[in-house]
Scaffold this motif. Structure first.
Motif, PDB file in Angstrom:
ATOM      1  N   LEU A  43     -21.316  13.827   3.659  1.00  0.00           N
ATOM      2  CA  LEU A  43     -20.208  13.043   4.210  1.00  0.00           C
ATOM      3  C   LEU A  43     -19.454  13.823   5.281  1.00  0.00           C
ATOM      4  N   LYS A  44     -19.285  15.116   5.069  1.00  0.00           N
ATOM      5  CA  LYS A  44     -18.616  15.936   6.074  1.00  0.00           C
ATOM      6  C   LYS A  44     -19.426  15.976   7.363  1.00  0.00           C
ATOM      7  N   SER A  45     -20.740  16.107   7.246  1.00  0.00           N
ATOM      8  CA  SER A  45     -21.567  16.127   8.456  1.00  0.00           C
ATOM      9  C   SER A  45     -21.558  14.760   9.139  1.00  0.00           C
ATOM     10  N   LEU A  46     -21.534  13.673   8.356  1.00  0.00           N
ATOM     11  CA  LEU A  46     -21.444  12.342   8.951  1.00  0.00           C
ATOM     12  C   LEU A  46     -20.100  12.129   9.646  1.00  0.00           C
ATOM     13  N   ASP A  47     -19.027  12.675   9.073  1.00  0.00           N
ATOM     14  CA  ASP A  47     -17.722  12.586   9.719  1.00  0.00           C
ATOM     15  C   ASP A  47     -17.735  13.301  11.066  1.00  0.00           C
ATOM     16  N   ALA A  48     -18.371  14.465  11.106  1.00  0.00           N
ATOM     17  CA  ALA A  48     -18.455  15.203  12.363  1.00  0.00           C
ATOM     18  C   ALA A  48     -19.288  14.433  13.384  1.00  0.00           C
ATOM     19  N   GLU A  49     -20.395  13.833  12.950  1.00  0.00           N
ATOM     20  CA  GLU A  49     -21.222  13.044  13.864  1.00  0.00           C
ATOM     21  C   GLU A  49     -20.476  11.819  14.369  1.00  0.00           C
ATOM     22  N   LEU A  50     -19.720  11.165  13.499  1.00  0.00           N
ATOM     23  CA  LEU A  50     -18.942  10.004  13.907  1.00  0.00           C
ATOM     24  C   LEU A  50     -17.863  10.391  14.907  1.00  0.00           C
ATOM     25  N   ALA A  51     -17.211  11.518  14.687  1.00  0.00           N
ATOM     26  CA  ALA A  51     -16.189  11.980  15.627  1.00  0.00           C
ATOM     27  C   ALA A  51     -16.813  12.281  16.984  1.00  0.00           C
ATOM     28  N   ALA A  52     -17.989  12.891  16.990  1.00  0.00           N
ATOM     29  CA  ALA A  52     -18.674  13.176  18.252  1.00  0.00           C
ATOM     30  C   ALA A  52     -19.071  11.879  18.950  1.00  0.00           C
ATOM     31  N   TYR A  53     -19.513  10.889  18.192  1.00  0.00           N
ATOM     32  CA  TYR A  53     -19.887   9.608  18.787  1.00  0.00           C
ATOM     33  C   TYR A  53     -18.680   8.890  19.362  1.00  0.00           C
ATOM     34  N   LYS A  54     -17.559   8.925  18.643  1.00  0.00           N
ATOM     35  CA  LYS A  54     -16.342   8.299  19.148  1.00  0.00           C
ATOM     36  C   LYS A  54     -15.902   8.961  20.452  1.00  0.00           C
ATOM     37  N   LEU A  55     -16.010  10.273  20.524  1.00  0.00           N
ATOM     38  CA  LEU A  55     -15.664  10.974  21.757  1.00  0.00           C
ATOM     39  C   LEU A  55     -16.599  10.572  22.885  1.00  0.00           C
ATOM     40  N   HIS A  56     -17.885  10.467  22.593  1.00  0.00           N
ATOM     41  CA  HIS A  56     -18.860  10.051  23.602  1.00  0.00           C
ATOM     42  C   HIS A  56     -18.540   8.653  24.122  1.00  0.00           C
ATOM     43  N   VAL A  57     -18.223   7.740  23.213  1.00  0.00           N
ATOM     44  CA  VAL A  57     -17.905   6.371  23.609  1.00  0.00           C
ATOM     45  C   VAL A  57     -16.639   6.348  24.455  1.00  0.00           C
ATOM     46  N   ALA A  58     -15.634   7.117  24.067  1.00  0.00           N
ATOM     47  CA  ALA A  58     -14.381   7.143  24.816  1.00  0.00           C
ATOM     48  C   ALA A  58     -14.580   7.729  26.210  1.00  0.00           C
ATOM     49  N   GLU A  59     -15.488   8.682  26.342  1.00  0.00           N
ATOM     50  CA  GLU A  59     -15.729   9.299  27.649  1.00  0.00           C
ATOM     51  C   GLU A  59     -16.638   8.455  28.527  1.00  0.00           C
ATOM     52  N   THR A  60     -17.550   7.709  27.934  1.00  0.00           N
ATOM     53  CA  THR A  60     -18.601   7.046  28.694  1.00  0.00           C
ATOM     54  C   THR A  60     -18.284   5.594  29.019  1.00  0.00           C
ATOM     55  N   TYR A  61     -17.832   4.851  28.052  1.00  0.00           N
ATOM     56  CA  TYR A  61     -17.731   3.410  28.233  1.00  0.00           C
ATOM     57  C   TYR A  61     -16.341   2.997  28.686  1.00  0.00           C
ATOM     58  N   VAL A  62     -16.291   1.885  29.386  1.00  0.00           N
ATOM     59  CA  VAL A  62     -15.059   1.383  29.960  1.00  0.00           C
ATOM     60  C   VAL A  62     -14.287   0.578  28.914  1.00  0.00           C
ATOM     61  N   THR A  63     -12.954   0.629  29.027  1.00  0.00           N
ATOM     62  CA  THR A  63     -12.138  -0.143  28.095  1.00  0.00           C
ATOM     63  C   THR A  63     -12.038  -1.583  28.579  1.00  0.00           C
ATOM     64  N   SER A  64     -11.583  -2.453  27.733  1.00  0.00           N
ATOM     65  CA  SER A  64     -11.489  -3.865  28.104  1.00  0.00           C
ATOM     66  C   SER A  64     -10.448  -4.080  29.199  1.00  0.00           C
ATOM     67  N   ASN A  65      -9.359  -3.300  29.208  1.00  0.00           N
ATOM     68  CA  ASN A  65      -8.356  -3.426  30.269  1.00  0.00           C
ATOM     69  C   ASN A  65      -8.948  -3.065  31.627  1.00  0.00           C
ATOM     70  N   GLU A  66      -9.669  -1.955  31.671  1.00  0.00           N
ATOM     71  CA  GLU A  66     -10.282  -1.542  32.932  1.00  0.00           C
ATOM     72  C   GLU A  66     -11.308  -2.565  33.394  1.00  0.00           C
ATOM     73  N   LEU A  67     -12.073  -3.104  32.466  1.00  0.00           N
ATOM     74  CA  LEU A  67     -13.079  -4.097  32.813  1.00  0.00           C
ATOM     75  C   LEU A  67     -12.426  -5.365  33.339  1.00  0.00           C
ATOM     76  N   SER A  68     -11.358  -5.816  32.715  1.00  0.00           N
ATOM     77  CA  SER A  68     -10.703  -7.032  33.193  1.00  0.00           C
ATOM     78  C   SER A  68     -10.074  -6.801  34.560  1.00  0.00           C
ATOM     79  N   LYS A  69      -9.531  -5.616  34.806  1.00  0.00           N
ATOM     80  CA  LYS A  69      -8.988  -5.309  36.133  1.00  0.00           C
ATOM     81  C   LYS A  69     -10.096  -5.307  37.185  1.00  0.00           C
ATOM     82  N   ALA A  70     -11.241  -4.744  36.856  1.00  0.00           N
ATOM     83  CA  ALA A  70     -12.354  -4.701  37.800  1.00  0.00           C
ATOM     84  C   ALA A  70     -12.879  -6.107  38.074  1.00  0.00           C
ATOM     85  N   ILE A  71     -12.962  -6.936  37.058  1.00  0.00           N
ATOM     86  CA  ILE A  71     -13.435  -8.313  37.246  1.00  0.00           C
ATOM     87  C   ILE A  71     -12.437  -9.099  38.080  1.00  0.00           C
ATOM     88  N   ASP A  72     -11.138  -8.891  37.842  1.00  0.00           N
ATOM     89  CA  ASP A  72     -10.122  -9.573  38.651  1.00  0.00           C
ATOM     90  C   ASP A  72     -10.226  -9.161  40.115  1.00  0.00           C
TER      91      ASP A  72
END
Length: 98
Positions: A43-72
């Motif tokens: 479970l501790k190793s899975l927590d570390a992997e999940l934290a790394a994945y969350k960081l990757h997602v936050a760094e890589t993917y766009v948020t919904s606010n940014e996407l809506s601004k770009a679409i506008d």
């Protein structure tokens, strides 16, 4: 009739059976503790992997606010292009009439 020998033999077997059950109980508790420790470390190793994945997602993917601004912004640009095309069409229609 004297039942003392039968009672002693019965107590001896009961003690033996109790000892066997106590041994099996301790063994199962040790296995349970081992399993709990193993799952805890997993479970501790899975927590570390999940934290790394969350960081990757936050760094890589766009948020919904940014996407809506770009679409506008894209929609405004497309509207501007269509507005210019309409003006060109109006000018061409006026020129053809002369």
């Amino acid at each position: 009739m004297d039942y003392t020998a039968a009672v002693e033999i019965g107590c001896f077997f009961a003690t033996g059976i109790g000892g066997i059950f106590a041994y099996l109980w301790r063994r199962s508790q040790a296995q349970l503790d081992s399993t709990i420790d193993t799952h805890g470390s997993q479970l501790k190793s899975l927590d570390a992997e999940l934290a790394a994945y969350k960081l990757h997602v936050a760094e890589t993917y766009v948020t919904s606010n940014e996407l809506s601004k770009a679409i506008d912004a894209l929609n405004r640009a497309i509207d501007a292009v269509f507005g210019k095309l309409d003006r060109i069409e109006d000018k061409l229609d006026k020129k053809a009439d002369k």
